[in-house]
Each structure stands twice: as C-alpha cells, then as structure tokens.
Scaffold this motif. Structure first.
Motif, PDB file in Angstrom:
ATOM      1  N   LEU A 130     -10.582  25.329   0.921  1.00 48.06           N
ATOM      2  CA  LEU A 130      -9.959  26.266   1.861  1.00 48.06           C
ATOM      3  C   LEU A 130      -9.116  25.495   2.890  1.00 48.06           C
ATOM      4  N   CYS A 131      -9.685  24.377   3.390  1.00 47.65           N
ATOM      5  CA  CYS A 131      -8.937  23.539   4.353  1.00 47.65           C
ATOM      6  C   CYS A 131      -7.628  23.057   3.726  1.00 47.65           C
ATOM      7  N   ASP A 132      -7.712  22.610   2.459  1.00 49.89           N
ATOM      8  CA  ASP A 132      -6.507  22.107   1.784  1.00 49.89           C
ATOM      9  C   ASP A 132      -5.443  23.190   1.680  1.00 49.89           C
ATOM     10  N   GLN A 133      -5.877  24.401   1.340  1.00 53.55           N
ATOM     11  CA  GLN A 133      -4.911  25.501   1.204  1.00 53.55           C
ATOM     12  C   GLN A 133      -4.239  25.820   2.535  1.00 53.55           C
ATOM     13  N   LEU A 140       0.950  20.663   6.648  1.00 53.98           N
ATOM     14  CA  LEU A 140       0.309  19.435   7.151  1.00 53.98           C
ATOM     15  C   LEU A 140      -0.511  18.700   6.090  1.00 53.98           C
ATOM     16  N   SER A 141      -0.257  18.976   4.820  1.00 51.50           N
ATOM     17  CA  SER A 141      -1.054  18.349   3.754  1.00 51.50           C
ATOM     18  C   SER A 141      -1.064  16.822   3.852  1.00 51.50           C
ATOM     19  N   ASN A 142       0.065  16.270   4.261  1.00 54.88           N
ATOM     20  CA  ASN A 142       0.151  14.805   4.304  1.00 54.88           C
ATOM     21  C   ASN A 142      -0.437  14.199   5.574  1.00 54.88           C
ATOM     22  N   GLN A 157       0.280  22.039  17.212  1.00 51.03           N
ATOM     23  CA  GLN A 157       0.139  23.501  17.277  1.00 51.03           C
ATOM     24  C   GLN A 157      -0.036  24.084  15.868  1.00 51.03           C
ATOM     25  N   ARG A 158       0.528  23.410  14.858  1.00 53.89           N
ATOM     26  CA  ARG A 158       0.270  23.838  13.471  1.00 53.89           C
ATOM     27  C   ARG A 158      -1.226  23.722  13.165  1.00 53.89           C
ATOM     28  N   VAL A 159      -1.857  22.671  13.703  1.00 58.94           N
ATOM     29  CA  VAL A 159      -3.308  22.511  13.505  1.00 58.94           C
ATOM     30  C   VAL A 159      -4.038  23.673  14.200  1.00 58.94           C
ATOM     31  N   GLY A 160      -3.558  24.017  15.406  1.00 60.10           N
ATOM     32  CA  GLY A 160      -4.159  25.144  16.136  1.00 60.10           C
ATOM     33  C   GLY A 160      -4.086  26.426  15.315  1.00 60.10           C
TER      34      GLY A 160
END
Ligand SMILES: Nc1ncnc2c1ncn2[C@@H]1O[C@H](COP(=O)(O)OP(=O)(O)OP(=O)(O)O)[C@@H](O)[C@H]1O
Ligand SMILES: [Mg+2]
Length: 262
Positions: A130-133, A140-142, A157-160
């Motif tokens: 789920l985290c990977d998806q 942010l996969s990389n 903010q993408r992480v947020g």
C-alpha cells in the motif's frame, strides 16, 4: 476511497447526495468580556465527491470550520453531520493535511508513511505494498529511503499527502497545504491533488488565501465573511485553462465579495 490494483480508475461521484451538512451552526470563542463570533447560525450542504475550497480574510474562521469537520473542535450550537451522522470525534476516515507536514525527522519517507498504518491490523507485506502504491501516486517512489531533510518543501508536502491518503479516507481536509511553496511547485501540487480527487472520488475541503488556486481546483467555493458562509458553484470542466473566461469571471466575483464583505 479505493486504492488497490485496478480500482484506481476514475470513481464516479455521487454528486447529488448531501454529504456534509451544517444545521444552524454557530461558533464563538469567548475570551474575557470579548465574544469572537466565527459562525452565526449557518446552514449549508456539500455533496459527496465535491471539492470545496474555503476562502475569506485572515481570522474569519476557515481553520475553525475545518477543525469542526475534523472533529477537533465543536460548534457552540447547531450540528454538523457527515453522511447523516453527527461528528463527535476525529476519525481516521477524515484525514487532515496541514500547512507544514511535520514529518518524523529520524524516519525515512517510507517509515513516515508506514507508521500511519500502525493501528491497522494488516500483514506487513500488505502495508508495504500500500505504501509503495501511494508513494508512486504522489511521485516519490525513488525517495522512500530518503530522510525528510533531504527533500524539498514540495516533496515533503507530497509525503504529508501520502500519509493522509494511506488512511484510505473518505474526506481529505487540507488547511493551506501549499501556501509555503513557490509558484511552480504550488501549481504542480494543485495538479496532483486534482488528479487524486478525480481518481478516488474523495470529498475534499481545502483552505486557501489564493482565489486563483480556489477557482482552479474547486467544485464549490465557500466564502467566509462576518459569521456567514456563502457557497458558489464552480462547474468548469477539467482540465481548466488559466485564461478560461468563466474562471476569470468567477475569480473576479469572489474577490469582489471578499472585498465588499460588510
Ligand atoms: N481555540 C481558540 N480559542 C480562542 N480563539 C480562537 C481559537 N481558535 C481560533 N480562535 C480565534 O478565532 C478566529 C478565527 O481563527 P481561524 O484560525 O479559524 O481563522 P482563519 O480564517 O483560519 O485565519 P488565517 O487565514 O489567518 O489562517 C481568530 O480570531 C482566532 O484568534
Ligand atoms: Mg487558518
């Protein structure tokens, strides 16, 4: 909200169903002899799958309105319902994205998202998948092995947003999430949120001071002024061009209403 596998196609929205309902909501803060009236007996209805953007001068109560929907605060009188149920406390189904994502500096990006699933009884493998998806979805996969300080403000903010999405929320509440970002990054983030909204059929409430941002992303603009809320519909189809006549007119109307609030 759906995330897994082939379910990430566009989800049809029940756009005619009342979802968030304010019934005669009043909110005031008392400090000493002063009464700060935020809302005066306001009633409104927002549809499921709508993208509502709250605007209004500083101090009019935009954050307070979001806090009440999130269950962090309560109306002084009246009630707020979600899908017919009175809000009594915060729910993992109503995720919040703040202006600053407040990540754990000692955890990797993956760790910061993974820990949002701590309370869920799922196999570790399912959580990681789920985290990977979600990381893929926010681009942010990389960066999953990086630490927050190694990321730009926009990436943080993408992480947020990823951390909010991993909860598979029905409602995403966003309080000025892009106000600290430069113009280009902000535009990219707006596109990201529009895509997430189109794909997952979420109901979003988003606070901003930028009227341009409001007309770009909203289905409904909520203008807060002098204790009342006015809702204006924005029916322009996506993708929306900056110079679209209807959007420019809407922007002008909203600016006029805010400026001439009395
Ligand atoms: N917990 C609280 N106790 C007392 N007063 C409060 C509390 N929370 C907010 N207020 C007051 O209520 C008013 C509205 O605050 P709020 O933060 O909701 O405004 P806002 O529209 O989000 O402003 P901004 O655009 O500056 O973020 C302000 O005058 C604020 O000082
Ligand atoms: Mg605020």
């Amino acid at each position: 909200m759906m995330i897994l596998g082939s379910e990430v196609n566009m989800v049809s929205k029940n756009i005619d169903i009342d979802y968030i309902t304010f019934r005669n909501v009043s909110k005031q803060f008392n400090s000493g002899n002063n009464i700060n009236q935020i809302l005066k007996s306001s009633s409104l209805k927002l549809n499921e799958g709508s993208f509502s953007v709250v605007v209004g001068p500083s101090g009019t109560g935009k954050t307070t309105l979001l806090n009440m929907i999130a269950g962090f605060d309560k109306p002084t009188s009246g009630e707020i319902l979600i899908a017919g149920n009175k809000i009594i406390k915060p729910s993992p189904k109503h995720s919040v994205v703040f202006q600053s994502p407040t990540l754990f500096p000692w955890k990797t990006i993956l760790g910061n998202i993974f820990c949002a699933l701590d309370h869920k009884k799922l196999p570790k493998k399912t959580k990681l998948s789920l985290c990977d998806q979600i990381l893929d979805e926010v681009g942010l996969s990389n960066y999953k092995k990086h630490y927050p300080h190694e990321l730009s403000g926009g990436m943080q903010q993408r992480v947020g947003i990823a951390r909010a999405l991993i909860m598979l929320p029905d409602i995403l509440l966003m309080d000025e999430p892009f106000s600290a970002l430069d113009h280009k990054t902000r535009e990219d983030m707006q596109d990201l949120v529009i895509n997430i909204w189109l794909k997952h059929g979420l109901t979003i409430l988003f606070v901003t001071h930028s009227i341009e941002e409001a007309v770009k992303i909203s289905t409904d603009v909520l203008i807060l002024k002098n204790g009342s809320v006015e809702v204006i519909k924005n029916n322009v189809n996506h993708p929306r061009a900056h110079d679209d006549n209807d959007l420019m007119k809407l922007k002008y109307d909203i600016e006029f209403k805010i400026k001439h609030a009395d």
